[in-house]
Enzyme design. Structure first.
Site, mmCIF file in Angstrom:
data_model
loop_
_atom_site.group_PDB
_atom_site.id
_atom_site.type_symbol
_atom_site.label_atom_id
_atom_site.label_comp_id
_atom_site.label_asym_id
_atom_site.label_seq_id
_atom_site.Cartn_x
_atom_site.Cartn_y
_atom_site.Cartn_z
ATOM 1 C CG ASN A 7 -1.731 1.198 1.427
ATOM 2 O OD1 ASN A 7 -1.810 2.042 0.536
ATOM 3 N ND2 ASN A 7 -2.360 1.333 2.597
ATOM 4 C CD1 TRP A 8 3.685 0.917 -2.557
ATOM 5 C CD2 TRP A 8 3.894 1.918 -4.550
ATOM 6 N NE1 TRP A 8 4.497 0.138 -3.339
ATOM 7 C CE2 TRP A 8 4.643 0.723 -4.567
ATOM 8 C CE3 TRP A 8 3.869 2.716 -5.699
ATOM 9 C CZ2 TRP A 8 5.366 0.313 -5.690
ATOM 10 C CZ3 TRP A 8 4.590 2.300 -6.822
ATOM 11 C CH2 TRP A 8 5.327 1.120 -6.812
ATOM 12 C CE LYS A 9 -0.226 3.280 4.724
ATOM 13 N NZ LYS A 9 -0.192 3.434 6.173
ATOM 14 C CG HIS A 47 -6.008 1.886 5.034
ATOM 15 N ND1 HIS A 47 -5.620 2.864 5.921
ATOM 16 C CD2 HIS A 47 -4.964 1.025 4.943
ATOM 17 C CE1 HIS A 47 -4.384 2.598 6.338
ATOM 18 N NE2 HIS A 47 -3.970 1.486 5.760
ATOM 19 C CD GLU A 70 -3.100 5.525 6.681
ATOM 20 O OE1 GLU A 70 -3.039 5.573 5.442
ATOM 21 O OE2 GLU A 70 -2.185 5.039 7.388
ATOM 22 C CD GLU A 115 -3.716 -2.462 7.315
ATOM 23 O OE1 GLU A 115 -2.596 -2.682 6.864
ATOM 24 O OE2 GLU A 115 -4.351 -1.425 7.068
ATOM 25 N N GLY A 117 2.168 2.302 10.860
ATOM 26 C CA GLY A 117 3.138 3.391 10.745
ATOM 27 C C GLY A 117 3.814 3.761 12.048
ATOM 28 C CB SER A 138 4.834 -1.670 12.208
ATOM 29 O OG SER A 138 4.425 -0.329 12.435
ATOM 30 N N GLY A 169 2.651 -1.102 4.363
ATOM 31 C CA GLY A 169 2.696 0.325 4.022
ATOM 32 C C GLY A 169 4.130 0.777 3.792
ATOM 33 N N GLY A 170 4.714 1.388 4.807
ATOM 34 C CA GLY A 170 6.045 1.996 4.693
ATOM 35 C C GLY A 170 7.086 1.108 4.037
HETATM 36 P P1 PGA Z 1 2.586 0.351 7.708
HETATM 37 O O1 PGA Z 1 1.123 0.563 7.060
HETATM 38 O O2 PGA Z 1 3.149 -0.929 7.127
HETATM 39 O O3 PGA Z 1 3.359 1.551 7.272
HETATM 40 O O4 PGA Z 1 2.411 0.265 9.177
HETATM 41 C C1 PGA Z 1 0.270 -0.525 6.832
HETATM 42 C C2 PGA Z 1 -1.015 -0.053 6.211
HETATM 43 O O5 PGA Z 1 -1.493 1.021 6.566
HETATM 44 O O6 PGA Z 1 -1.597 -0.725 5.341
#
Ligand code: PGA
Length: 254
Positions: free
Chosen positions: A11-13, A96, A98, A168, A174, A215, A236-237
């Site tokens: 997930n490159w956000k 998600h 967010e 999640e 994050g 994470s 994500g990251g």
């Molecule tokens: P993260 O994000 O790996 O940066 O914690 C995961 C996500 O939000 O899908």
């Protein structure tokens, strides 16, 4: 026992322009292609989908959007529909945390998006997870059960069979503080699959892939994937770092 093919999605956000996304993909594509036995998906921002689609065509690697609207078209300024995504991508992340926290997505609209995604042949990755406050108040089971049941309203067993779920925990996203492998496994095996089994059959609850997200890194992936109920990750990251993401995907191969 059902054998579930693990699925790892990046997930490159809100990172990378179309040009940057193409370059980032280039830095991991051949290695990702070489990994078998794991479903791999890249979810860049909307503006990069068209740039990545031809590069991924025939690669066996899926392309996903990060949300979508439930209507096909209309006066919804700024939105992108499943009808538009159809033909361009294969997957779509829905609900998600967010999107729920900053853009008003709710169990009800996740449900509408889910119906629309399935209508257009997209594989939905439905995200559920509790906040830190909910976790500390001992409300994890209640929250993930409500989110699961809310997302799935009106879905037949056949439709539900096409889903991917991502557990999640919001406090792990994050933050560098991933859930413990056992803790994540307990939520998936003890709360998410039972919620599915209540709505559908036990067989379905056992066959749906449930990812862990929050994470995930190359350092903790193998231990997470060794858990019996964890079927891959939503990353994500670490998905923005080619060698890190490739290592996470490779760890899912088992
Ligand atoms: P993260 O994000 O790996 O940066 O914690 C995961 C996500 O939000 O899908």
């Amino acid at each position: 026992m059902t054998t579930r093919v693990p699925i790892v999605a990046g997930n490159w956000k809100m990172n990378k322009s179309a040009v940057e996304a193409a370059a980032l993909l280039e830095g991991m594509l051949s290695e990702l292609k070489a990994i078998t036995g794991v479903e791999r998906v890249i979810c860049p921002p909307f503006v990069a989908l068209a740039a990545l689609a031809p590069r991924l065509a025939g690669s066996g690697i899926g392309l996903g959007a990060q949300t979508m609207h439930w209507e096909d078209s209309g006066a919804f300024t700024g939105e992108v529909s499943g009808l538009m995504l159809k033909g361009l991508c294969s997957h779509v992340i829905l609900g998600h945390s967010e999107r729920r926290a900053y853009f008003g997505e709710t169990d009800e609209t996740v449900n509408r998006r889910l119906h629309a995604a399935l209508k257009h042949g997209l594989v939905p990755i439905v995200c559920v997870g509790e906040t830190l406050a909910e976790n500390e108040a001992g409300r994890t089971a209640e929250v993930v059960t409500r989110q699961m049941k809310g997302a799935l309203v009106g879905l037949t067993e056949e439709q539900a069979a096409g889903l991917v779920v991502a557990y999640e925990p919001v406090w792990a996203i994050g933050t560098g503080k991933a859930a413990t492998p056992g803790g994540a496994n307990d939520v998936i095996g003890g709360m998410i699959r039972p919620a599915l089994a209540e709505l559908y059959s036990r067989a379905l609850a056992q066959s749906i892939r449930v990812q862990y997200g929050g994470s995930v890194t190359a350092a903790n992936a193998a231990e997470l994937f060794a858990q019996p109920d964890i079927d891959g990750a939503l990353v994500g990251g670490a998905s923005l770092k080619p060698s890190e993401f490739v290592a996470i995907v490779a760890a899912a191969r088992g």
